[in-house]
Design a protein around this motif. Structure first.
Motif, PDB file in Angstrom:
ATOM      1  N   ARG A  19       0.826  -1.208   0.000  1.00  0.00           N
ATOM      2  CA  ARG A  19       0.000   0.000   0.000  1.00  0.00           C
ATOM      3  C   ARG A  19       0.860   1.258   0.000  1.00  0.00           C
ATOM      4  O   ARG A  19       0.619   2.181  -0.772  1.00  0.00           O
ATOM      5  N   MET A  23       0.976   3.877  -3.112  1.00  0.00           N
ATOM      6  CA  MET A  23       0.625   5.288  -2.908  1.00  0.00           C
ATOM      7  C   MET A  23       1.747   6.198  -3.408  1.00  0.00           C
ATOM      8  O   MET A  23       1.492   7.232  -4.026  1.00  0.00           O
ATOM      9  N   ARG A  27       1.428   8.905  -6.523  1.00  0.00           N
ATOM     10  CA  ARG A  27       1.823  10.322  -6.458  1.00  0.00           C
ATOM     11  C   ARG A  27       2.826  10.673  -7.554  1.00  0.00           C
ATOM     12  O   ARG A  27       2.766  11.755  -8.140  1.00  0.00           O
ATOM     13  N   ASP A  55      -5.190   3.440  -8.741  1.00  0.00           N
ATOM     14  CA  ASP A  55      -6.318   3.769  -7.865  1.00  0.00           C
ATOM     15  C   ASP A  55      -7.165   2.531  -7.583  1.00  0.00           C
ATOM     16  O   ASP A  55      -7.519   2.258  -6.439  1.00  0.00           O
ATOM     17  N   LEU A  58      -5.334   0.063  -5.337  1.00  0.00           N
ATOM     18  CA  LEU A  58      -5.318   0.526  -3.948  1.00  0.00           C
ATOM     19  C   LEU A  58      -6.672   0.302  -3.274  1.00  0.00           C
ATOM     20  O   LEU A  58      -6.727  -0.084  -2.095  1.00  0.00           O
ATOM     21  N   ASP A  76      -0.835   8.325   5.506  1.00  0.00           N
ATOM     22  CA  ASP A  76       0.454   8.749   4.963  1.00  0.00           C
ATOM     23  C   ASP A  76       0.834  10.129   5.476  1.00  0.00           C
ATOM     24  O   ASP A  76      -0.020  10.986   5.669  1.00  0.00           O
TER      25      ASP A  76
END
Length: 120
Positions: A19, A23, A27, A55, A58, A76
């Motif tokens: 994860r 992420m 980004r 996306d 996730l 995060d």
């Protein structure tokens, strides 16, 4: 993420690491789409599709974590914004590095998850 650590993998650790890594790559792909400039315009459809897939992956990872009643990963920390590439060649090099790293991360994740699947 080495072959030597595959034998000691635990499901919560793998899912949390995956994860966090996904992420980060999400980004970076978003950054490429914003800051890539004209040198990456031809890749815009593929980068958009990659962002949508990340996306979706996730969301599925979050669902799996919930379904298995595993502890949720902590939110995060805000990341330092990346500056724009200094040149067109810099954009291409950045895209190559990001996509290469994502490939290695996904390869590690597949190997780890397949190994864990045989243990469950």
């Amino acid at each position: 993420m080495s072959a030597g650590t595959l034998g000691s993998l635990q499901l919560p650790g793998v899912l949390t690491r995956l994860r966090v890594d996904l992420m980060s790559y999400l980004r970076h792909v978003q950054w490429l789409r914003r800051a890539g400039g004209p040198s990456l315009k031809t890749l815009e459809p593929e980068l958009g599709a990659l962002q949508a897939r990340l996306d979706r992956l996730l969301r599925r990872l979050q669902l799996l974590t919930s379904r298995l009643a595993l502890p949720q990963a902590t939110p995060d920390q805000p990341s330092v914004p990346l500056g724009p590439p200094t040149s067109a060649w810099g954009s291409i090099r950045a895209a190559h590095a990001i996509l290469g790293g994502l490939h290695l991360t996904l390869d590690w994740a597949v190997r780890g998850l397949l190994l864990l699947k045989t243990r469950l």
